[in-house]
Design a protein around this motif. Structure first.
Motif, PDB file in Angstrom:
ATOM      1  N   ALA A   1      36.762  33.782  41.341  1.00 44.02           N
ATOM      2  CA  ALA A   1      35.730  34.185  42.303  1.00 44.02           C
ATOM      3  C   ALA A   1      36.204  33.977  43.740  1.00 44.02           C
ATOM      4  O   ALA A   1      35.951  34.814  44.618  1.00 44.02           O
ATOM      5  CB  ALA A   1      34.443  33.400  42.043  1.00 44.02           C
ATOM      6  N   VAL A   2      36.890  32.862  43.992  1.00 44.96           N
ATOM      7  CA  VAL A   2      37.426  32.608  45.332  1.00 44.96           C
ATOM      8  C   VAL A   2      38.501  33.635  45.672  1.00 44.96           C
ATOM      9  O   VAL A   2      38.528  34.224  46.759  1.00 44.96           O
ATOM     10  CB  VAL A   2      37.983  31.177  45.426  1.00 44.96           C
ATOM     11  N   ARG A   3      39.398  33.882  44.735  1.00 39.39           N
ATOM     12  CA  ARG A   3      40.483  34.835  44.955  1.00 39.39           C
ATOM     13  C   ARG A   3      39.973  36.235  45.232  1.00 39.39           C
ATOM     14  O   ARG A   3      40.501  36.956  46.104  1.00 39.39           O
ATOM     15  CB  ARG A   3      41.394  34.852  43.720  1.00 39.39           C
ATOM     16  N   ASP A   4      38.905  36.631  44.524  1.00 41.39           N
ATOM     17  CA  ASP A   4      38.399  37.993  44.655  1.00 41.39           C
ATOM     18  C   ASP A   4      37.346  38.138  45.756  1.00 41.39           C
ATOM     19  O   ASP A   4      36.729  39.199  45.897  1.00 41.39           O
ATOM     20  CB  ASP A   4      37.794  38.455  43.323  1.00 41.39           C
ATOM     21  N   GLY A   5      37.126  37.063  46.509  1.00 37.31           N
ATOM     22  CA  GLY A   5      36.168  37.129  47.601  1.00 37.31           C
ATOM     23  C   GLY A   5      34.716  37.119  47.177  1.00 37.31           C
ATOM     24  O   GLY A   5      33.824  37.520  47.940  1.00 37.31           O
TER      25      GLY A   5
ATOM     26  N   THR B   1      30.110  37.261  37.833  1.00 45.54           N
ATOM     27  CA  THR B   1      29.315  38.439  38.203  1.00 45.54           C
ATOM     28  C   THR B   1      28.754  38.334  39.615  1.00 45.54           C
ATOM     29  O   THR B   1      27.729  38.935  39.924  1.00 45.54           O
ATOM     30  CB  THR B   1      28.163  38.644  37.192  1.00 45.54           C
ATOM     31  N   ALA B   2      29.462  37.529  40.461  1.00 47.86           N
ATOM     32  CA  ALA B   2      29.111  37.415  41.887  1.00 47.86           C
ATOM     33  C   ALA B   2      27.678  36.956  42.096  1.00 47.86           C
ATOM     34  O   ALA B   2      26.936  37.512  42.907  1.00 47.86           O
ATOM     35  CB  ALA B   2      29.377  38.743  42.597  1.00 47.86           C
TER      36      ALA B   2
ATOM     37  N   ILE C   1      29.572  30.027  34.206  1.00 49.30           N
ATOM     38  CA  ILE C   1      30.772  30.871  34.138  1.00 49.30           C
ATOM     39  C   ILE C   1      30.392  32.341  34.305  1.00 49.30           C
ATOM     40  O   ILE C   1      31.026  33.088  35.075  1.00 49.30           O
ATOM     41  CB  ILE C   1      31.507  30.641  32.804  1.00 49.30           C
ATOM     42  N   THR C   2      29.359  32.768  33.598  1.00 48.44           N
ATOM     43  CA  THR C   2      28.916  34.152  33.702  1.00 48.44           C
ATOM     44  C   THR C   2      28.463  34.477  35.121  1.00 48.44           C
ATOM     45  O   THR C   2      28.790  35.544  35.668  1.00 48.44           O
ATOM     46  CB  THR C   2      27.767  34.416  32.708  1.00 48.44           C
ATOM     47  N   ALA C   3      27.719  33.567  35.722  1.00 47.77           N
ATOM     48  CA  ALA C   3      27.229  33.807  37.081  1.00 47.77           C
ATOM     49  C   ALA C   3      28.375  33.915  38.081  1.00 47.77           C
ATOM     50  O   ALA C   3      28.363  34.768  38.976  1.00 47.77           O
ATOM     51  CB  ALA C   3      26.271  32.688  37.486  1.00 47.77           C
TER      52      ALA C   3
END
Length: 446
Positions: free
Chosen positions: A362-366, A265-266, A260-262
């Protein structure tokens, strides 16, 4: 009786937790089984507990032991107390020094990373330390199981004498026990020290290896965490295997937190690596099922009469693992399964993050694209399939042992397991049905 004299002397003297007379107390619990310990002893232990001020490590351990020993006396007997989980060092990377919300290889802002252990970041060293500690605990638990089998087979112990298994079954347990810790031994670089083809020699080698360098405190934990309800031989195996599962689930939960953390944080490659390790841990439990499947059904039915109130549905580590994958649906969160673990239920209701949520964000934010996106999806699917395989195997073993009987934690038993075994692990990614499946209790892993 000896334990009365020892307890009275201890209480009237300094009442130092460091010198509590564990041995005579354990001897009485082992002689009768927790369910049958005399009320006089329980009352005396209850008085002792009132004297303990848990300010030191020794006092905290004594307090935890007394709570476990007196669970039936207190009318709060459950899965955690049956397995003595408060006494076991179920380590996490956080307890090894890394906050749970800090990436394992994070660099502190404003300066170079703190380095330790062959030039690696301190956070990564802490992650590795937590993994190693979990592997050592898993090995300790299984090795102790085989040590008991070895002692009983050679008349080296009179503990839990009822329904002793025959030589062929014991030899099978030796083989399966060594196999159950093979992956952990390999990760620690120790597999070559337990490779004798003779099952007895391999079990002896594992026992010796596990005991090498083990400090007295860890040895004491192993002794204190074995409090069967009855004197049936196979209950020893049952307790240790379930404790081993709790160790694995705790490790998987830590890997999922790291995932989750990874993702947040991209760091998709880090997320994929944590998921792969989590899958390795879950897939590696197959031999534990095989070992548990050697339990004699008659013996299981015997001691199960005295375990009412304790059920695996009360496993906090499993529910934590499940809820870190995706938030449970409202009806699931309001079910007996989650009401049995109020601490985890509270975490979910307070907004505990999950892989599903982190992946969507993460998908939404690219932050997840191209090959990295595909890799993370692949690892999520593989992990999901490993969890579903675990559930299916758990259900089959429960059917073998229980049939249509109800569960011991005031639960439905096998119908409940059947109902939830196909529940999706994630809602964002499906399990990968193309992965090879194993049947650890069906014979092919033998």
């Amino acid at each position: 009786m000896r334990f009365v004299h020892e307890l009275t002397s201890w209480s009237s003297d300094t009442a130092d937790p460091e010198h509590f007379p564990y041995d005579p107390v354990l001897a009485e619990f082992h002689r009768a089984g927790k369910h049958f310990v005399k009320k006089e002893l329980l009352a005396l232990l209850d008085q002792v507990r009132a004297q303990v001020n848990a300010r030191t490590a020794a006092a905290r351990q004594l307090s935890a032991f007394l709570d476990v020993a007196l669970d039936k006396w207190d009318d709060r007997y459950d899965y955690r107390s049956y397995l003595a989980l408060p006494l076991l060092p179920l380590p996490t990377a956080a307890s090894a020094g890394r906050p749970e919300d800090t990436p394992a290889d994070a660099t502190p802002a404003g300066g170079p990373a703190e380095r330790s252990g062959a030039g690696r970041p301190a956070g990564q060293v802490a992650q590795t330390s937590g993994r190693r500690e979990r592997d050592r605990l898993l090995i300790d638990l299984v090795a102790d199981t085989l040590a008991f089998e070895l002692a009983a087979a050679t008349d080296g112990t009179d503990l839990f004498p009822e329904q002793r298994p025959g030589p062929a079954l014991v030899a099978k347990r030796y083989r399966l026990g060594v196999r159950a810790v093979r992956a952990a031994l390999t990760r620690l670089g120790l597999a070559g020290l337990v490779d004798d083809p003779d099952p007895v020699a391999a079990a002896v080698a594992l026992h010796r290896l596990a005991g090498t360098g083990r400090d007295p405190a860890r040895e004491r934990v192993l002794r204190l965490s074995m409090l069967p309800v009855y004197v049936s031989h196979d209950e020893y195996l049952f307790i240790r295997v379930l404790q081993a599962y709790e160790c694995v689930f705790a490790g998987v939960a830590e890997e999922l937190r790291g995932t989750i953390t990874a993702l947040a944080t991209a760091r998709p490659r880090r997320a994929a690596a944590r998921l792969a390790y989590a899958r390795e841990l879950i897939s590696g439990t197959g031999p534990l099922f095989s070992l548990l499947a050697t339990m004699q059904p008659a013996a299981f039915r015997t001691f199960r009469e005295y375990t009412e109130g304790a059920s695996a549905i009360q496993s906090r580590s499993y529910k934590l693992m499940e809820s870190l994958c995706r938030p449970p649906a409202p009806d699931r969160l309001d079910s007996t399964a989650y009401r049995s673990v109020p601490e985890v239920r509270d975490l979910v209701r307070a907004g505990q993050p999950s892989i599903d949520q982190a992946y969507r964000t993460a998908v939404r934010d690219g932050l997840l694209r191209g090959t990295d996106h595909a890799l993370v999806r692949q690892r999520m699917a593989a992990f999901a399939e490993a969890v579903l395989t675990w559930r299916r195997t758990h259900h089959r073993l429960a059917v073998r042992m229980l049939g249509a009987r109800s569960g011991t934690g005031y639960t439905e038993g096998t119908p409940y397991l059947a109902a939830v075994r196909a529940d999706p692990v994630f809602t964002t990614v499906s399990a990968d049905p193309g992965l090879p499946r194993t049947d650890p209790i069906g014979g092919c892993s033998e």
